[in-house]
Design an enzyme around this catalytic site. Sequence first.
Site, PDB file in Angstrom:
ATOM      1  N   ALA A  18      40.759  34.244  49.067  1.00  0.00           N
ATOM      2  CA  ALA A  18      40.612  34.643  50.466  1.00  0.00           C
ATOM      3  C   ALA A  18      40.751  33.430  51.374  1.00  0.00           C
ATOM      4  CB  ALA A  18      39.260  35.319  50.681  1.00  0.00           C
ATOM      5  N   GLN A  70      46.901  42.243  46.188  1.00  0.00           N
ATOM      6  CA  GLN A  70      45.595  42.646  45.665  1.00  0.00           C
ATOM      7  C   GLN A  70      44.846  43.515  46.669  1.00  0.00           C
ATOM      8  OE1 GLN A  70      41.853  40.093  45.077  1.00  0.00           O
ATOM      9  NE2 GLN A  70      42.672  40.212  42.995  1.00  0.00           N
ATOM     10  N   CYS A 100      35.898  39.437  42.684  1.00  0.00           N
ATOM     11  CA  CYS A 100      35.305  38.667  43.779  1.00  0.00           C
ATOM     12  C   CYS A 100      33.795  38.843  43.792  1.00  0.00           C
ATOM     13  CB  CYS A 100      35.888  39.102  45.112  1.00  0.00           C
ATOM     14  SG  CYS A 100      35.226  38.144  46.506  1.00  0.00           S
ATOM     15  N   LYS A 140      42.156  42.290  38.088  1.00  0.00           N
ATOM     16  CA  LYS A 140      41.463  41.014  37.935  1.00  0.00           C
ATOM     17  C   LYS A 140      39.965  41.277  37.911  1.00  0.00           C
ATOM     18  CE  LYS A 140      41.395  36.226  39.480  1.00  0.00           C
ATOM     19  NZ  LYS A 140      39.958  35.922  39.554  1.00  0.00           N
ATOM     20  N   ASN A 201      41.501  32.694  33.434  1.00  0.00           N
ATOM     21  CA  ASN A 201      41.248  32.065  34.736  1.00  0.00           C
ATOM     22  C   ASN A 201      39.865  31.405  34.712  1.00  0.00           C
ATOM     23  OD1 ASN A 201      40.203  33.301  37.922  1.00  0.00           O
ATOM     24  ND2 ASN A 201      41.491  31.525  37.627  1.00  0.00           N
ATOM     25  N   GLY A 202      39.737  30.310  35.455  1.00  0.00           N
ATOM     26  CA  GLY A 202      38.442  29.666  35.605  1.00  0.00           C
ATOM     27  C   GLY A 202      38.431  28.230  35.117  1.00  0.00           C
ATOM     28  N   ASP A 203      38.270  27.272  36.040  1.00  0.00           N
ATOM     29  CA  ASP A 203      38.112  25.848  35.711  1.00  0.00           C
ATOM     30  C   ASP A 203      39.337  25.231  35.036  1.00  0.00           C
ATOM     31  OD1 ASP A 203      35.589  26.197  36.721  1.00  0.00           O
ATOM     32  OD2 ASP A 203      34.521  25.923  34.825  1.00  0.00           O
ATOM     33  N   GLY A 225      43.361  28.582  40.471  1.00  0.00           N
ATOM     34  CA  GLY A 225      42.860  28.869  41.804  1.00  0.00           C
ATOM     35  C   GLY A 225      42.559  27.592  42.565  1.00  0.00           C
TER      36      GLY A 225
END
Length: 340
Positions: A18, A70, A100, A140, A201-203, A225
Site C-alpha cells: 500500500a 489485488q 494484509c 496472497k 514471501n517475507g524477509d 516487498g
Amino acid sequence: MEFAGFVLRNNLFVAPMAGVTDRPFRQLCKRMGAGLAVSEMVASNTLLYATEKTRRRTDHCGETEPISVQIAGAEPAMMAEAARHNRDNGAQIIDINMGCPAKKVCNKAAGSALMRDEALVREILSAVVNAVPDTPVTLKMRTGWDRDQRNAPRLARIAEEAGIRALAIHGRTRADKYMGHAEYDTIAAVKQAVAIPVIANGDIDSPEKAAAVLRHTGADGVMIGRAAQGRPWIFREIEHFLATGETLPPPAVSEIRAICRAHLADLYAFYGEWSGVRIARKHIAWYTKGLAGAQAFRQAMNQQEEVDGQLAAVDHFFAQLDRLGVTLQTQASCFEELAA
C-alpha cells in the site's frame, strides 16, 4: 516461468504494498528484472471506485503485461463485483488479499483476518473465481492467524479446490504483523499440500536469501516487498545469482542517481507536481538510505515544495558523492568530509 497462464521472464515477484506499488514503481521493478508486479490493493467497496486514489490504483496505461490487480474485502458478492470491475478495466490476473495485517483492513474482517473463518474464505474464493471464469485468480495470505493457528496448508487446499491458480505466502502470522523473523517451514508445508504454484514471501533481502528460501521451501518463486524499496535492482541481482551462482557488483552511485531520477520523473508525470513531490520524498529517502550524508540531505530535501528544488537537491547530493569517489563499499569513510 509459467504462471497463471502467462509466461514470465522469471520467478521473481513484486509484493503488493500500500502506498508503494503504484504504476511507476511496478514498471521500474519490471525493468530491473521482476517477472511480475502486483498492484497495491484496491478496496472491493463499489462506493470507492470513483475516488482519485482508486482511479490511480487501477491505472495500467502503458504497463507491461501481465497486469495483476489485488482486491480486498470480506463480502463474497462485493468481491465478485470488484473482480469483474477490475477485469473490465484491464486486469489480466485478479489477486485476493488475505495477507494484509493492517487494522483498517482487519477490523473489517478482511485481509489476514479472513484466515480465522475458513468457511467464509471458501465462499469468497469461489465467488471471485466464478465471477471471472476466463481470468486467473491468485491468492496472497499469511501462515495463519497467530502462531497457534498456522492454518495456511488447510486454506491452501481450500483455495486449490475453489479454482485459485497460484498462492503467495508471507512467512508470518497476522499477529506477527512485520515483527520478528519470517519462518519458512509453513510455506514448505503449503508447497507439499497443493499442486498449484507457491510463491514464498517475507524477509527476502538478498540473492543468497532468495536461493536459500527456494531450497528450503521448494517454492516456485519468491516475492520481494520492503527490500525493493529504494533498491529495485535487487531483482536483477537475484535473477543473475539464481542463473549463474555469481554475485553482481553493487550499482555505482551514478547509476543509483539515474534510476532515482527516472523514477522521480515517472512519479511527477503520474501524480502531478504537488502530489508527486510529496510522494517522491519517501522514495528518495529509500534510495539514499545508508549513503554518506543521507540524513542531513533528507532533512533539507523534505523542505523542498517544488519539482525543480527537489531535483536540484537530489543532483547536488549525488554530485557530492561522485566528487568524493564514493561507492557502496567506500562510503563509510566519507561521512566526515560530507558533514564538514
